[in-house]
Design a protein around this motif. Structure first.
Motif, PDB file in Angstrom:
ATOM      1  N   ALA A  67       3.928  15.403  21.719  1.00  0.00           N
ATOM      2  CA  ALA A  67       2.515  15.377  21.624  1.00  0.00           C
ATOM      3  C   ALA A  67       2.038  15.137  23.154  1.00  0.00           C
ATOM      4  CB  ALA A  67       1.909  14.357  20.824  1.00  0.00           C
ATOM      5  N   ILE A  68       2.715  14.029  23.814  1.00  0.00           N
ATOM      6  CA  ILE A  68       2.141  13.689  25.096  1.00  0.00           C
ATOM      7  C   ILE A  68       2.517  14.921  26.298  1.00  0.00           C
ATOM      8  CG2 ILE A  68       2.881  12.099  26.991  1.00  0.00           C
ATOM      9  CD1 ILE A  68       3.370   9.903  24.924  1.00  0.00           C
ATOM     10  N   ALA A  69       3.719  15.750  25.945  1.00  0.00           N
ATOM     11  CA  ALA A  69       4.119  16.739  26.885  1.00  0.00           C
ATOM     12  C   ALA A  69       3.027  17.848  26.639  1.00  0.00           C
ATOM     13  CB  ALA A  69       5.597  17.086  26.500  1.00  0.00           C
ATOM     14  N   MET A  90      11.503  20.340  27.330  1.00  0.00           N
ATOM     15  CA  MET A  90      11.204  18.635  27.539  1.00  0.00           C
ATOM     16  C   MET A  90      12.709  17.856  27.601  1.00  0.00           C
ATOM     17  SD  MET A  90       9.472  16.812  24.340  1.00  0.00           S
ATOM     18  CE  MET A  90      10.452  16.630  22.726  1.00  0.00           C
ATOM     19  N   ALA A  91      12.703  17.095  28.502  1.00  0.00           N
ATOM     20  CA  ALA A  91      14.078  16.196  28.521  1.00  0.00           C
ATOM     21  C   ALA A  91      13.466  14.766  28.371  1.00  0.00           C
ATOM     22  CB  ALA A  91      14.546  16.242  30.098  1.00  0.00           C
ATOM     23  N   LEU A  92      14.244  14.251  27.107  1.00  0.00           N
ATOM     24  CA  LEU A  92      13.747  12.926  26.513  1.00  0.00           C
ATOM     25  C   LEU A  92      14.942  11.983  26.687  1.00  0.00           C
ATOM     26  CD1 LEU A  92      11.996  13.473  23.000  1.00  0.00           C
ATOM     27  CD2 LEU A  92      11.006  12.782  25.426  1.00  0.00           C
ATOM     28  N   GLU A  93      14.861  10.793  27.121  1.00  0.00           N
ATOM     29  CA  GLU A  93      15.706   9.698  27.298  1.00  0.00           C
ATOM     30  C   GLU A  93      15.259   8.573  26.654  1.00  0.00           C
ATOM     31  OE1 GLU A  93      16.988   9.211  31.419  1.00  0.00           O
ATOM     32  OE2 GLU A  93      15.510  10.600  31.910  1.00  0.00           O
ATOM     33  N   PHE A  94      16.081   7.919  25.666  1.00  0.00           N
ATOM     34  CA  PHE A  94      15.776   6.799  24.753  1.00  0.00           C
ATOM     35  C   PHE A  94      16.460   5.709  25.384  1.00  0.00           C
ATOM     36  CE2 PHE A  94      14.187  10.486  22.570  1.00  0.00           C
ATOM     37  CZ  PHE A  94      13.041   9.815  21.890  1.00  0.00           C
ATOM     38  N   LEU A 152       9.960  10.812  29.759  1.00  0.00           N
ATOM     39  CA  LEU A 152       9.953  12.220  29.496  1.00  0.00           C
ATOM     40  C   LEU A 152       9.812  12.952  30.818  1.00  0.00           C
ATOM     41  CD1 LEU A 152       8.684  14.885  27.944  1.00  0.00           C
ATOM     42  CD2 LEU A 152       6.378  14.005  28.386  1.00  0.00           C
ATOM     43  N   ASN A 153      11.025  14.060  30.982  1.00  0.00           N
ATOM     44  CA  ASN A 153      11.198  14.566  32.117  1.00  0.00           C
ATOM     45  C   ASN A 153      11.353  13.397  33.279  1.00  0.00           C
ATOM     46  OD1 ASN A 153      11.216  16.813  30.620  1.00  0.00           O
ATOM     47  ND2 ASN A 153       8.781  16.985  31.046  1.00  0.00           N
ATOM     48  N   GLY A 154      11.943  12.077  32.976  1.00  0.00           N
ATOM     49  CA  GLY A 154      12.123  11.297  34.058  1.00  0.00           C
ATOM     50  C   GLY A 154      11.007  10.184  34.173  1.00  0.00           C
ATOM     51  N   CYS A 155       9.701  10.627  33.475  1.00  0.00           N
ATOM     52  CA  CYS A 155       8.650   9.717  33.795  1.00  0.00           C
ATOM     53  C   CYS A 155       8.693   8.722  32.467  1.00  0.00           C
ATOM     54  CB  CYS A 155       7.154  10.321  33.620  1.00  0.00           C
ATOM     55  SG  CYS A 155       7.316  11.277  35.161  1.00  0.00           S
ATOM     56  N   ASP A 156       8.471   7.303  32.790  1.00  0.00           N
ATOM     57  CA  ASP A 156       8.224   6.210  31.492  1.00  0.00           C
ATOM     58  C   ASP A 156       7.036   6.581  30.999  1.00  0.00           C
ATOM     59  OD1 ASP A 156       7.991   4.202  29.822  1.00  0.00           O
ATOM     60  OD2 ASP A 156       8.920   2.651  31.429  1.00  0.00           O
ATOM     61  N   ILE A 157       7.114   7.097  29.640  1.00  0.00           N
ATOM     62  CA  ILE A 157       5.927   7.142  28.610  1.00  0.00           C
ATOM     63  C   ILE A 157       5.459   6.230  27.679  1.00  0.00           C
ATOM     64  CG2 ILE A 157       5.511   9.577  29.207  1.00  0.00           C
ATOM     65  CD1 ILE A 157       6.805  10.063  26.251  1.00  0.00           C
TER      66      ILE A 157
END
Ligand code: DC
Length: 218
Positions: A42-44, A65-69, A79-84
């Motif tokens: 949703a944010i993306a 989108m690239a997601l890291e948890f 999200l794509n390298g940015c802390d959301i």
């Protein structure tokens, strides 16, 4: 050997997140917060200025989108390298997530991303369709619920604690509206999965909920 899965489904604000994280920690299992995947998308989508009814473009954003948890004491999402992380819990994000989650095409793009979390030694998966669609063969299934008033009050307190301005009446209405949308959608609606153990947390402390769930697995 199949990696064991415990699914915890239920409506917004029933305490799934807190209970699932605590149970995953106690069992030393991995944790999937599937709601945060929908929220991140949703944010993306909002960041890309894509309309919430443009399903084809939402799917493109989901595929790209690239997601890291990072699952420490608090969940950190990039999200794509940015802390959301700080944007995940807002009502704007939650409402947009609920709208895009109703599209079957979007759900199918996100399906494999969720299945990939089934890693040794086990997985606690928290969401709406974990036991019914994503992990139908899960060994342990829980459906955690609470009254809409109680859930609204909990959400209100959470937001106030985080310093986010909130209105209880408006949150109650939004929770009821989101319940309706999540339960009535045609694809993967919020249901009690077959074989799930139902827990009503309206009058339980979070520790009592955790104890019941851990007992179920052990
Ligand atoms: O659990 P949550 O409030 O973070 O979820 C946000 C929205 O995402 C929710 O309104 C519905 C959707 N969702 C879903 O459809 N399926 C899931 N497994 C998890 C969340």
């Amino acid at each position: 050997m199949t990696v064991p899965v415990l699914t915890i489904d239920g409506p917004s604000g029933a305490g799934k997140g807190t209970a699932s994280r605590a149970v995953a920690k106690l069992l030393n299992w991995n944790y999937l917060d599937s709601g945060s995947i929908y929220r991140s998308l949703a944010i993306a989508v909002l960041q890309s200025n894509v309309d919430l009814d443009n399903v084809a473009e939402i799917c493109q954003v989901a595929n790209a989108m690239a997601l890291e948890f990072e699952c420490g004491d608090e969940l950190v999402v990039r999200l794509n390298g940015c802390d959301i992380t700080s944007q995940l819990a807002t009502e704007t994000t939650g409402n947009a997530a609920s709208i895009i989650a109703a599209y079957p095409e979007v759900r199918s793009v996100l399906l494999q991303k969720q299945k990939d979390f089934q890693q040794s030694p086990g997985l606690v998966a928290d969401g709406r369709d974990m036991g019914s669609v994503v992990f139908p063969d899960a060994q342990f299934k829980v459906y955690l619920t609470a009254s809409a008033e109680e859930r609204a009050l909990r959400r209100y307190k959470q937001l106030i604690e985080k310093g986010i301005d909130a209105n209880l009446l408006q949150i109650t209405r939004e929770i009821e509206e989101r319940d309706r949308r999540d339960s009535e959608r045609a694809t993967a609606p919020l249901i009690i999965p077959q074989g799930a153990h139902v827990i009503d947390s309206s009058t339980l402390t979070i520790q009592q909920v955790i104890d019941v769930v851990v007992d179920l697995v052990r």
